[in-house]
Design an enzyme around this catalytic site. Structure first.
Site, mmCIF file in Angstrom:
data_model
loop_
_atom_site.group_PDB
_atom_site.id
_atom_site.type_symbol
_atom_site.label_atom_id
_atom_site.label_comp_id
_atom_site.label_asym_id
_atom_site.label_seq_id
_atom_site.Cartn_x
_atom_site.Cartn_y
_atom_site.Cartn_z
ATOM 1 N N LYS A 185 0.892 -1.178 0.000
ATOM 2 C CA LYS A 185 0.000 0.000 0.000
ATOM 3 C C LYS A 185 0.920 1.214 0.000
ATOM 4 O O LYS A 185 1.412 1.646 1.034
ATOM 5 C CB LYS A 185 -0.875 -0.017 1.255
ATOM 6 C CG LYS A 185 -2.207 0.686 1.109
ATOM 7 C CD LYS A 185 -2.147 2.142 0.719
ATOM 8 C CE LYS A 185 -1.914 3.073 1.888
ATOM 9 N NZ LYS A 185 -1.674 4.476 1.452
ATOM 10 N N GLU B 75 9.020 15.529 16.109
ATOM 11 C CA GLU B 75 9.502 15.447 14.736
ATOM 12 C C GLU B 75 8.736 16.484 13.907
ATOM 13 O O GLU B 75 7.505 16.457 13.871
ATOM 14 C CB GLU B 75 9.234 14.044 14.190
ATOM 15 C CG GLU B 75 9.754 13.853 12.790
ATOM 16 C CD GLU B 75 9.381 12.498 12.214
ATOM 17 O OE1 GLU B 75 8.195 12.123 12.295
ATOM 18 O OE2 GLU B 75 10.267 11.812 11.684
#
Ligand code: NAD
Length: 479
Positions: free
Chosen positions: A173, A381
């Site tokens: 995917k 992050e």
């Protein structure tokens, strides 16, 4: 108009319910095509094709022949480099030379794992008198691979390359924001002689196709690369069906610079480690920790370099391209606004070139100096071209700052002191430590993965092959 279709059982096809996703060029914000919006029914078809291929075809192919098919694929990828790089650059916005480097890495992964196919073996074990005990390394069967948009080709290469080499059939995917290069690689794999159904790709949204793949009862191992938040959901889905999973997640990787470091060697590496792919790299060196005795000098030198950095369209091949999407641009803007509210001052900023299309998703690189450890900028992050600098006094202080985030993917150490190199490398919480270098040019051969919020399991190198196999022990009593 460019169309990206599902690739199932060796053929391109639209999604079962006929849905599409818009494909936008990050360099100008304009739609240039559409992707099939695969959902659960498409994942079902792909998994079923992969099971059939495993049982009836791939399992019967010898290890040496698997290696030959993968070698041919590496050659075809290399021959098709210009086209693959141009698809990747348009899809992700990265400068064309970075996309070219990604094609080289993809070919290298197939080459490396092609050579490993017939070198992956079990052992014989000493046991009691009258017994022979041996182990077999067997493929899981059908493996699932969920890929992010930042390095589609590289992450596909390291994950699918190792899985195929170990004898698995794959359902992939890819990310909804960038997957055209991978659909082309799937067609090249058929041309290389990979039997139908061994490799299947279903583009689609994470909450539709991705969730269906993670929850599928017939997926026997899942390799997920993406954000920590999504990784936890995927691991949960795998846990519910007691299926193994590898999580390659985010990072907030520090580079520690001591007063005895070779600053001339370190400087370009420190800058490149955070601007490569516009900072959208899991292993981006997004924090620089510098010893206070040389901090002013290093910050000034970094600021000088940051001011000269230029962002522009992927075709202009500058220091960095746009961010991948409007959504990612907003994420970075939110971090920058939060920094402003915290009262953090920008120490230096690069620029976006004047002729960059106004609707492109650009962000000039930003340098922040003296950011507190508790700041969001230090702890989270960002996934954009934002570098945070902090000062430390001694080794203990440097270690404390380096290890005090939720992540642990990569760390860099810049010091000429050999004893310190080893002392710190052992105490840093991270899956990889680079000493007087960073990233080692991608390192196809080097096991990679995180600790803490950066995930678990290892990809790349020979180590990845163990994750894509399960060990069977056979004990024979012969007297
Ligand atoms: P993401 O987690 O949003 O998406 C990653 C993939 O997961 C995509 O294919 C997406 O469609 C799919 N997905 C989303 N929701 C899902 C769900 N509920 N169930 C199943 N699949 C789902 O991450 P992203 O924004 O595409 O990628 C950036 C993140 O990936 C960053 O955190 C980065 O650090 C990380 N990353 C890690 C590595 C590594 O090797 N450690 C490499 C590259 C990127």
């Amino acid at each position: 108009m460019q169309e990206g279709l599902c690739w199932i059982n060796g053929h391109a096809r639209t999604a079962v319910d006929g849905g599409w996703i818009d494909n936008v060029d990050p360099s100008d914000g304009v739609s240039f095509g559409r992707l099939a919006r695969g959902k659960a029914a498409d994942i079902d078809a792909a998994v079923s094709a992969a099971h059939d291929a495993f049982k009836n075809r791939w399992q019967r192919v010898s290890a040496v022949e698997r290696g030959r098919v993968m070698t041919r694929l590496a050659t075809l990828v290399t021959q098709d480099a210009a086209q693959l790089a141009s698809l990747e650059a348009r899809d992700t916005g990265k400068p064309i030379s970075q996309a070219r480097a990604d094609v080289v890495a993809l070919a290298r992964y197939f080459e490396f794992y092609a050579g490993a196919c017939d070198k992956l073996h079990g052992q014989t074990l000493p046991y009691a008198e009258g017994y022979t005990v041996l182990t077999l390394r067997e493929p899981h069967g059908v493996t699932g691979h969920i890929i992010p948009w930042n390095y589609p080709m590289q992450i596909f290469g390291r994950s699918v390359g190792a899985a195929l080499a170990a004898g698995n059939c794959c359902v992939v995917k890819p990310a909804e924001d960038a997957c055209l290069s991978l659909l082309r690689v799937a067609a090249l794999a058929s041309e290389a002689g990979l039997p139908d159904g061994v490799l299947n790709l279903v583009p689609g949204l994470g909450i539709e196709a991705g969730a269906a793949l993670a929850a599928h009862p017939d997926i026997q191992h899942l390799s997920f690369t993406g954000s920590t938040a999504t990784g936890k959901l995927v691991a949960q889905a795998c846990a519910l069906r007691a299926s193994p999973v590898t999580l390659e997640l985010g990072g907030k990787s520090p580079q520690l610079v001591f007063e005895d470091a070779d600053l001339d060697a370190a400087l370009p590496v420190l800058v490149n480690a955070v601007i490569q792919n516009a900072g959208q790299t899991c292993s981006a060196g997004s924090r620089v920790l510098v010893q206070d005795t040389i901090a002013d000098r290093l910050i000034e030198a970094l600021a000088h370099r940051f001011c000269a950095l230029r962002a522009g369209p992927s075709s202009a091949d500058l220091d960095l391209g746009p961010l991948v999407s409007r959504k990612q641009q907003q994420v970075v803007w939110d971090f920058l606004s939060a920094a402003q509210r915290e009262g953090l001052e920008v120490a230096a900023q690069g620029s976006v070139v004047d002729d960059a299309p106004e609707q492109g998703f650009y962000q000039a690189p930003v340098l922040f100096a003296d950011v507190p450890q508790s700041s969001r900028l230090t702890q989270s992050e960002i996934f954009g071209p934002v570098l945070v600098v902090q000062r430390f006094t001694d080794e203990a202080d440097a270690l404390r700052l380096a290890n005090d985030t939720p992540y642990g993917l990569v760390a860099g150490l810049w010091t000429r002191d050999g004893a310190r190199q080893l002392r710190l490398a052992k105490q840093l919480h991270s899956g990889q430590v680079f000493i007087n270098n960073y990233g080692a040019g991608g390192g196809v051969e080097l096991p990679f993965g995180g600790v803490k919020g950066s995930g678990y399991g290892r990809e790349k190198g020979f180590e990845a092959l163990y994750g894509f196999t399960q060990l069977k022990t056979i004990a024979i009593r012969h007297g």
